[in-house]
Write an enzyme that holds these catalytic residues in place. Structure first.
Site, PDB file in Angstrom:
ATOM      1  N   TYR A   1       0.219   5.418   0.089  1.00 11.24           N
ATOM      2  CA  TYR A   1       1.267   4.267   0.316  1.00 11.24           C
ATOM      3  C   TYR A   1       0.632   3.062  -0.678  1.00 11.24           C
ATOM      4  O   TYR A   1       1.537   2.508  -1.358  1.00 11.24           O
ATOM      5  CB  TYR A   1       1.114   3.638   1.723  1.00 11.24           C
TER       6      TYR A   1
ATOM      7  N   LYS B   1       3.006   1.475  -3.679  1.00  7.06           N
ATOM      8  CA  LYS B   1       3.411   0.187  -3.721  1.00  7.06           C
ATOM      9  C   LYS B   1       2.826  -0.509  -4.933  1.00  7.06           C
ATOM     10  O   LYS B   1       3.349  -1.593  -5.597  1.00  7.06           O
ATOM     11  CB  LYS B   1       2.687  -0.417  -2.373  1.00  7.06           C
TER      12      LYS B   1
END
Length: 254
Positions: A155, A159
């Site tokens: 993640y 991002k």
């Protein structure tokens, strides 16, 4: 936008709930006709109904943002039924949290595919309409996790990648009147953060309280906090703001 003019069209991915739904509602309130995209069109019914109850215009469209053919078909449906999009909010995302030594390749690939590949495919499909209109706004959802977060190597990488993608889109598309910016939320009360609380073995209430205690404004964020930031970047008046990452996290980050 006046009622006499045809509203500009905004596309929001992952808009069935949470940040995406709040953003779709805010953009509709700003006068946009909103394409509400998610993996399951039926799941978008609540967002569409809420927009229509406010007097707005909305369309639910099913899309797998990680699949090129699905993205092409979804954008074509938006163009046919609402009009050419000039605002794109790349919000679709998933989590597959695990510590690095436990993380398998599918957990890594699926998160990168939805967040980063999805943002690339959606941006590529929508930018042609923005370039033709000589006006466009792309807003990518990053996260404070881009700075690193235990158990979220996938993640965090996705991002952080969203920020690099944003800055490059800003450089490439600026000459055509298209801006690209990123919003990086901190702790926001959503189903996703509820799942994170479950993963670490805390009640969601205690999880929120712990997050608020570490935040300078002493509260956690709501989806509407992010929607407000997206609304700013989508405005015509924000045309000199591009390639930026705005941390909406209740305190300084980055």
């Amino acid at each position: 936008m006046s009622e006499a003019t045809t509203p500009r069209v905004a596309v929001v991915t992952g808009a069935a709930r949470g940040i995406g739904a709040a953003t779709a509602l805010r953009l509709a309130a700003d006068g946009y006709a909103v394409a509400v995209l998610d993996l399951d069109a039926e799941a978008c019914a609540g967002t569409v109904a809420a927009i229509e109850e406010q007097g707005g215009r909305a369309l639910a469209v099913a899309v797998d943002v990680s699949d090129g053919d699905s993205v092409t078909a979804a954008v074509a449906a938006v163009v046919e039924q609402l009009g050419a999009p000039v605002v794109l909010v790349n919000n679709a995302g998933i989590t597959r949290d695990n510590l690095l030594f436990k993380m398998n390749e599918n957990e890594w690939d699926s998160v990168l595919d939805v967040h980063l590949r999805g943002a690339f495919l959606m941006s590529r499909a929508c930018q042609q309409h923005m370039v033709e209109a000589r006006f466009g706004r792309i807003v990518n959802l990053s996260s404070t996790a881009a700075l690193g977060n235990r158990g979220q190597a996938n993640y965090s990488a996705a991002k952080a990648g969203m920020q690099g993608l944003t800055k490059t889109l800003a450089i490439e598309l600026g000459q055509f009147g298209v801006t690209a910016n990123a919003v990086a939320p901190g702790f926001i009360v959503t189903e996703m953060t509820a799942k994170t609380a479950e993963r670490v073995g805390m009640s969601f209430e205690d999880f929120q309280a712990a997050a608020a205690a570490k935040t300078p404004v002493r509260r956690v964020g709501r989806p509407e906090d992010i929607a407000q930031a997206v609304s700013f970047f989508a405005r015509e008046e924000a045309g000199f703001v591009t390639g930026q990452v705005l941390y909406v996290a209740g305190g300084p980050r980055g």
